[in-house]
Design a protein around this motif. Structure first.
Motif, short mmCIF file in Angstrom:
data_model
loop_
_atom_site.label_atom_id
_atom_site.label_comp_id
_atom_site.label_asym_id
_atom_site.label_seq_id
_atom_site.Cartn_x
_atom_site.Cartn_y
_atom_site.Cartn_z
N THR A 61 90.68 9.71 -37.19
CA THR A 61 90.24 8.31 -36.58
C THR A 61 89.70 7.30 -37.35
N ASN A 62 89.30 6.18 -36.92
CA ASN A 62 88.64 5.20 -37.27
C ASN A 62 87.20 5.37 -37.37
N GLU A 63 86.33 4.80 -38.36
CA GLU A 63 85.02 5.00 -38.25
C GLU A 63 84.49 4.66 -36.99
N MET A 64 84.95 3.56 -36.54
CA MET A 64 84.22 2.85 -35.27
C MET A 64 84.26 3.70 -34.24
N TYR A 65 85.22 4.83 -34.31
CA TYR A 65 85.44 5.60 -32.88
C TYR A 65 84.89 7.06 -33.23
N ASN A 66 83.96 7.22 -34.17
CA ASN A 66 83.36 8.36 -34.39
C ASN A 66 82.44 8.89 -33.06
N ASP A 67 81.87 8.18 -32.58
CA ASP A 67 80.85 8.54 -31.43
C ASP A 67 81.59 8.71 -30.48
N LEU A 68 82.62 8.29 -30.27
CA LEU A 68 83.59 8.33 -29.07
C LEU A 68 84.29 9.72 -28.86
N VAL A 69 84.58 10.17 -30.46
CA VAL A 69 85.33 11.34 -30.64
C VAL A 69 84.33 12.45 -30.29
N PHE A 70 83.02 12.42 -30.62
CA PHE A 70 82.04 13.36 -30.11
C PHE A 70 81.67 13.63 -28.93
N LYS A 78 81.50 18.20 -37.34
CA LYS A 78 81.67 17.04 -38.25
C LYS A 78 82.59 17.20 -39.07
N ARG A 79 82.94 18.62 -39.77
CA ARG A 79 83.84 18.71 -40.69
C ARG A 79 85.29 18.63 -40.14
N GLN A 80 85.56 18.45 -38.71
CA GLN A 80 86.99 18.29 -38.28
C GLN A 80 87.01 16.81 -38.23
N VAL A 81 86.17 15.84 -38.18
CA VAL A 81 86.57 14.62 -38.07
C VAL A 81 86.78 13.86 -39.14
N VAL A 82 87.77 13.18 -39.55
CA VAL A 82 88.10 12.76 -40.51
C VAL A 82 88.29 11.12 -40.22
N LEU A 83 87.40 10.62 -40.99
CA LEU A 83 87.08 9.11 -40.57
C LEU A 83 87.86 8.31 -41.78
N GLU A 84 88.70 7.22 -41.32
CA GLU A 84 89.34 6.38 -41.99
C GLU A 84 88.50 5.27 -42.59
N PRO A 85 88.09 5.27 -43.82
CA PRO A 85 87.37 4.03 -44.04
C PRO A 85 87.83 2.85 -44.11
N ALA A 86 89.23 2.78 -44.19
CA ALA A 86 89.97 1.48 -43.53
C ALA A 86 91.16 1.78 -42.90
N PHE A 237 83.70 8.90 -53.28
CA PHE A 237 84.92 8.37 -54.01
C PHE A 237 86.10 7.90 -53.07
N ILE A 238 86.36 8.76 -52.23
CA ILE A 238 87.21 8.43 -51.19
C ILE A 238 87.11 7.15 -50.55
N LEU A 239 85.94 7.05 -50.06
CA LEU A 239 85.28 5.51 -49.41
C LEU A 239 85.58 4.52 -50.38
N GLU A 240 85.21 4.67 -51.60
CA GLU A 240 85.73 3.60 -52.64
C GLU A 240 87.23 3.32 -52.94
N ASN A 241 88.00 4.22 -52.77
CA ASN A 241 89.27 4.25 -53.10
C ASN A 241 90.24 4.05 -52.13
N TYR A 242 89.81 4.27 -50.75
CA TYR A 242 90.87 4.38 -49.73
C TYR A 242 91.15 2.89 -49.51
#
Length: 359
Positions: A61-70, A78-86, A237-242
């Motif tokens: 999901t997108n970073e803005m929906y992190n709280d909604l997921v939990f 936390k391991r299971q939630v993969v956040l798209e930086p963009a 690294f992923i945050l920077e490259n995504y």
């Protein structure tokens, strides 16, 4: 339950055609769209958990929906939630999650499933997924679950499979774009076309190799981050490259370019819940053929309407046929069902005239 079974639950979309209920801040997958007591993402997670260990279901999901997921899935870590930086379409995020899973379990087989689809016959769904998991574990295959078309729908892409294949799992000849009505009728008449539901299955090694072979630049961009085993460095690294990744769908990135593509014609019922009209089709109707969620209604000369409000709101409708009537906070939408594809345009006009906070 097989510990090699994994899922990537896609939950990053905005669902703007379900405005005003679905907004950028609170999209449709986090709503109880059908009034069942479960949101769409909760329903999908619980369906997948019947065949996949809960700890192996990753939420993309997108970073803005992190709280909604939990909030809605308190059982995930936390391991299971993969956040798209963009926001970069489905190919980069699926590769991102696949590399995470491969690092954890090289024998993993996985399903990639949207979080906002509606499937009633969950037993048939499980049987289809088990069959596909077994095939993907034994073969270097990129698979999709195709939906048997029930009418010439022009809103879906289609999958053409090889008519000569007698096996239950078919070889895909080609993917077809959303057709016009005449072409859609021709597809159905031929008998070897299925709706593309965006449900994919493969082993983690097959999908990573497909990206390596067909999208080398994207693969190299992400692989460098996984060459280092320090988690903090990897995430940075992923945050920077995504954001550098190409905005490309998984269909274009690997499915249409690969030779080892298969489809299993699904035996379960399916609705993509993409529009208010598709929601109307799924819901029970009252004696006047109105579909009602949450509201208490008095209707006169009103039929074929989709009505949704807050719990127990009284709605009086007289003289309206085939309309979408949705009431939410400061927004009331009264709109013809026949023009539902224009809701995205209307949303943009609302934001232009009244401000971004209404979308």
């Amino acid at each position: 339950m097989n510990k090699n079974n994994y899922a990537i639950l896609m939950a990053g979309g905005v669902g703007s055609r379900f405005w005003p209920i679905s907004t950028k801040e609170f999209p449709k997958q986090f709503h109880d769209m059908l009034g069942t007591g479960e949101t769409l993402i909760q329903k999908t997670f619980n369906r997948l958990a019947k065949i996949i260990p809960q700890e192996n279901i990753f939420i993309l999901t997108n970073e803005m929906y992190n709280d909604l997921v939990f909030q809605q899935l308190p059982q995930v870590t936390k391991r299971q939630v993969v956040l798209e930086p963009a926001m970069r379409n489905t190919a980069p995020c699926i590769l991102y999650a696949s590399l995470k899973i491969q690092k954890e379990n090289k024998d993993a087989v996985m399903i990639v499933a949207p979080s906002d689809h509606w499937i009633e016959d969950e037993n048939a769904f499980i049987q289809n997924v088990e069959q596909a998991f077994h095939f993907c574990a034994e073969n270097d295959a990129l698979m999709t679950l195709g939906i048997q078309p029930t009418f010439p729908n022009t809103g879906f892409g289609y999958i053409e499979f090889d008519k000569e294949t007698k096996d239950a799992i078919k070889t895909v000849k080609q993917f077809r774009e959303k057709p016009d009505y005449k072409t859609a009728k021709e597809f159905i008449a031929q008998g070897n076309f299925l709706w593309n539901a965006g449900i994919f299955m493969w082993s983690v090694n097959s999908v990573v190799n497909a990206f390596k072979n067909n999208q080398p630049e994207l693969f190299q961009l992400f692989e460098q981050g996984y060459a280092v085993y320090n988690t903090d460095f990897e995430d940075d690294f992923i945050l920077e490259n995504y954001a550098k990744a190409e905005n490309i769908s998984v269909d274009y990135a690997i499915m249409e370019k690969s030779e080892n593509v298969y489809v299993l014609p699904a035996t379960f019922d399916w609705n993509d819940l993409g529009t208010w009209g598709s929601l109307y089709d799924k819901l029970d109707k009252d004696e006047n053929n109105n579909a009602v969620v949450n509201a208490r209604t008095l209707t006169e000369d009103a039929s074929g309407n989709m009505i949704r409000t807050k719990k127990d709101k009284i709605v009086v409708v007289d003289g309206l046929q085939d309309y979408i009537i949705v009431d939410k906070d400061e927004v009331l939408l009264i709109f013809p069902k026949a023009k539902e594809q224009d809701i995205k345009k209307v949303l943009q006009k609302v934001k232009d005239n009244f401000g971004e906070n209404y979308g």
